[in-house]
Design an enzyme around this catalytic site. Structure first.
Site, mmCIF file in Angstrom:
data_model
loop_
_atom_site.group_PDB
_atom_site.id
_atom_site.type_symbol
_atom_site.label_atom_id
_atom_site.label_comp_id
_atom_site.label_asym_id
_atom_site.label_seq_id
_atom_site.Cartn_x
_atom_site.Cartn_y
_atom_site.Cartn_z
ATOM 1 N N PHE A 207 44.704 44.133 44.608
ATOM 2 C CA PHE A 207 44.586 43.917 43.167
ATOM 3 C C PHE A 207 43.100 43.848 42.838
ATOM 4 O O PHE A 207 42.402 42.901 43.217
ATOM 5 C CB PHE A 207 45.271 42.642 42.697
ATOM 6 C CG PHE A 207 45.135 42.444 41.208
ATOM 7 C CD1 PHE A 207 46.006 43.076 40.340
ATOM 8 C CD2 PHE A 207 44.109 41.678 40.681
ATOM 9 C CE1 PHE A 207 45.865 42.937 38.957
ATOM 10 C CE2 PHE A 207 43.963 41.527 39.306
ATOM 11 C CZ PHE A 207 44.837 42.159 38.445
ATOM 12 N N ASP B 190 35.408 42.978 47.465
ATOM 13 C CA ASP B 190 35.804 42.427 46.173
ATOM 14 C C ASP B 190 36.034 40.928 46.354
ATOM 15 O O ASP B 190 37.081 40.492 46.824
ATOM 16 C CB ASP B 190 37.075 43.116 45.673
ATOM 17 C CG ASP B 190 37.557 42.570 44.326
ATOM 18 O OD1 ASP B 190 37.071 41.494 43.906
ATOM 19 O OD2 ASP B 190 38.419 43.209 43.710
ATOM 20 N N LYS C 80 34.706 36.087 37.748
ATOM 21 C CA LYS C 80 35.473 34.864 37.530
ATOM 22 C C LYS C 80 34.596 33.615 37.554
ATOM 23 O O LYS C 80 34.006 33.245 36.548
ATOM 24 C CB LYS C 80 36.639 34.775 38.518
ATOM 25 C CG LYS C 80 37.682 35.871 38.275
ATOM 26 C CD LYS C 80 38.961 35.586 38.987
ATOM 27 C CE LYS C 80 39.972 36.724 38.824
ATOM 28 N NZ LYS C 80 40.426 36.918 37.440
#
Length: 392
Positions: free
Chosen positions: A133, A218, A247
């Site tokens: 994801f 990532d 984030k």
């Protein structure tokens, strides 16, 4: 309170309307308090309205918030220097969201492949992992195997090769002369906190170095303290060519993301070849700088390790009692729910009724990723509520 008649239905939120938050707790529109065990998918690693981060934002709000990159700002270079030092790299390319960081990383990898490695134009490939994801833009869903994210959104972007996550031999076999990069999550978050076998990241680093391929990590969910380390790659002493961050870099205040790498890789981009109106804006830079300064002390990483060990012990005691498996790394846990108890969604709904907010994924898994500000006694209470839910 009004419903969601005018909000596009691309989410299916729990029936909780949050109106305030502080630390690890939020308050709904009726004044009821909930313990936040999701922390904005790790965007709130340092809690709601962390005083240091809010102070940095408020100070910058009094000065200037946006210039665009058409001009320099006095906040951007200090932020970039601090983040580069934290990561042990030369350059920082600031963006806004995690998906933008991934898109930027793909562009950089392709440019490097053409301009440095010598891949013929239009043939660059990126190897990715099944179950990934990385976001939901059209390019990113092109290499997703999640039907909800992918189906009905084609045609898709070519140039991606998928291999099983955690299988270093399959990854090595997928690399050829046209491969520019390997893009993986060191730990797959949305998949349910899936941890690869020990040594996998070291093998990925060895393979990519040997084959002249970039290793792009990532770390948008896993990085910045969540796993008990600054970066999840630190668990195996591995340094990728590019970090993709987001984030928690925005401290739960503003969207901040970044691609961090050395001059030999990030230096392939020149003026006009990539950009963002808001990327690296003064407000974002001030907030990001505050986050980096907090992480530089190492105290947050240690806190995640200690509290994570405590959480893991609590959760492992539930295996065989409504839970089939638990995977914990730092203060981050994937909890597989026995189907006899209910679905992951049903369990999160019951938890919310008891004052605990969590999120389900892939049917039977729920995730705990509380703010690193949480106390051990609050973890005790949260797991006690889960135990009561599982017992029916």
């Amino acid at each position: 309170m009004t419903g969601e008649a005018h909000v596009a239905r691309n989410y299916a939120p729990l029936d909780v309307t949050i109106a305030g938050g502080e630390g690890a707790w939020v308050t709904d529109a009726d004044g009821r308090r909930y313990l936040d065990m999701l922390a904005g998918y790790s965007a709130l690693n340092f809690g709601h309205r962390n005083p240091e981060i809010v102070r940095a934002a408020m100070d910058q709000l009094q000065r200037v918030t946006l210039t665009s990159r058409a001009f320099r700002s006095d906040a951007l270079e200090p932020f970039a220097a601090a983040l580069a030092e934290l990561a042990g790299k030369d350059l920082v390319l600031p963006m806004n969201t995690g998906a933008e960081a991934v898109e930027t990383g793909i562009k950089v990898a392709r440019a490097w492949g053409y301009r440095v490695k010598g891949i013929p134009d239009g043939r660059a490939k990126v190897v990715v992992a099944a179950g990934n994801f990385h976001g939901r833009t059209t390019t990113i869903v092109s290499f997703s195997d999640d039907p909800e994210a992918r189906d009905g959104f084609g045609p898709f972007t070519p140039g991606f090769v998928t291999v099983p996550f955690g299988d270093a031999d399959a990854l090595a076999a997928a690399i050829d002369d046209d491969t520019a990069a390997v893009l993986i999550e060191p730990i797959q978050g949305e998949a349910g906190i899936v941890v690869p076998p020990d040594g996998y990241l070291r093998r990925v680093r060895e393979i990519t170095s040997e084959r002249n391929v970039l290793f792009v990590a990532d770390e948008i969910q896993s990085g910045l303290g969540r796993t008990g380390h600054t970066f999840a790659c630190d668990r195996e002493g591995v340094v990728p060519d590019l970090y993709l961050l987001g984030k928690a870099l925005g401290g739960g205040v503003v969207p901040v993301s970044a691609v961090v790498g050395d001059e030999a890789v990030l230096g392939v981009l020149g003026p006009g070849q990539h950009g963002s109106t808001f990327g690296g804006n003064p407000l974002a830079a001030a907030v990001g700088h505050a986050v980096v300064d907090m992480l530089a002390t190492g105290t947050w990483q240690e806190r995640a390790r200690q509290l994570g060990a405590h959480l893991d012990a609590l959760l492992q005691a539930l295996v065989g009692h409504g839970v089939t498996e638990v995977r914990t790394v730092g203060l981050w846990a994937g909890i597989d729910i026995d189907p006899a108890v209910g679905t992951g969604r049903e369990v999160t709904e019951r938890l919310a009724s008891r004052g605990v907010l969590a999120k389900d994924t892939h049917g039977q898994t729920i995730r705990f990723a509380p703010p690193l500000t949480i106390r051990a006694t609050e973890l005790d209470w949260a797991v006690e509520q889960l135990q009561l839910v599982l017992a029916g």
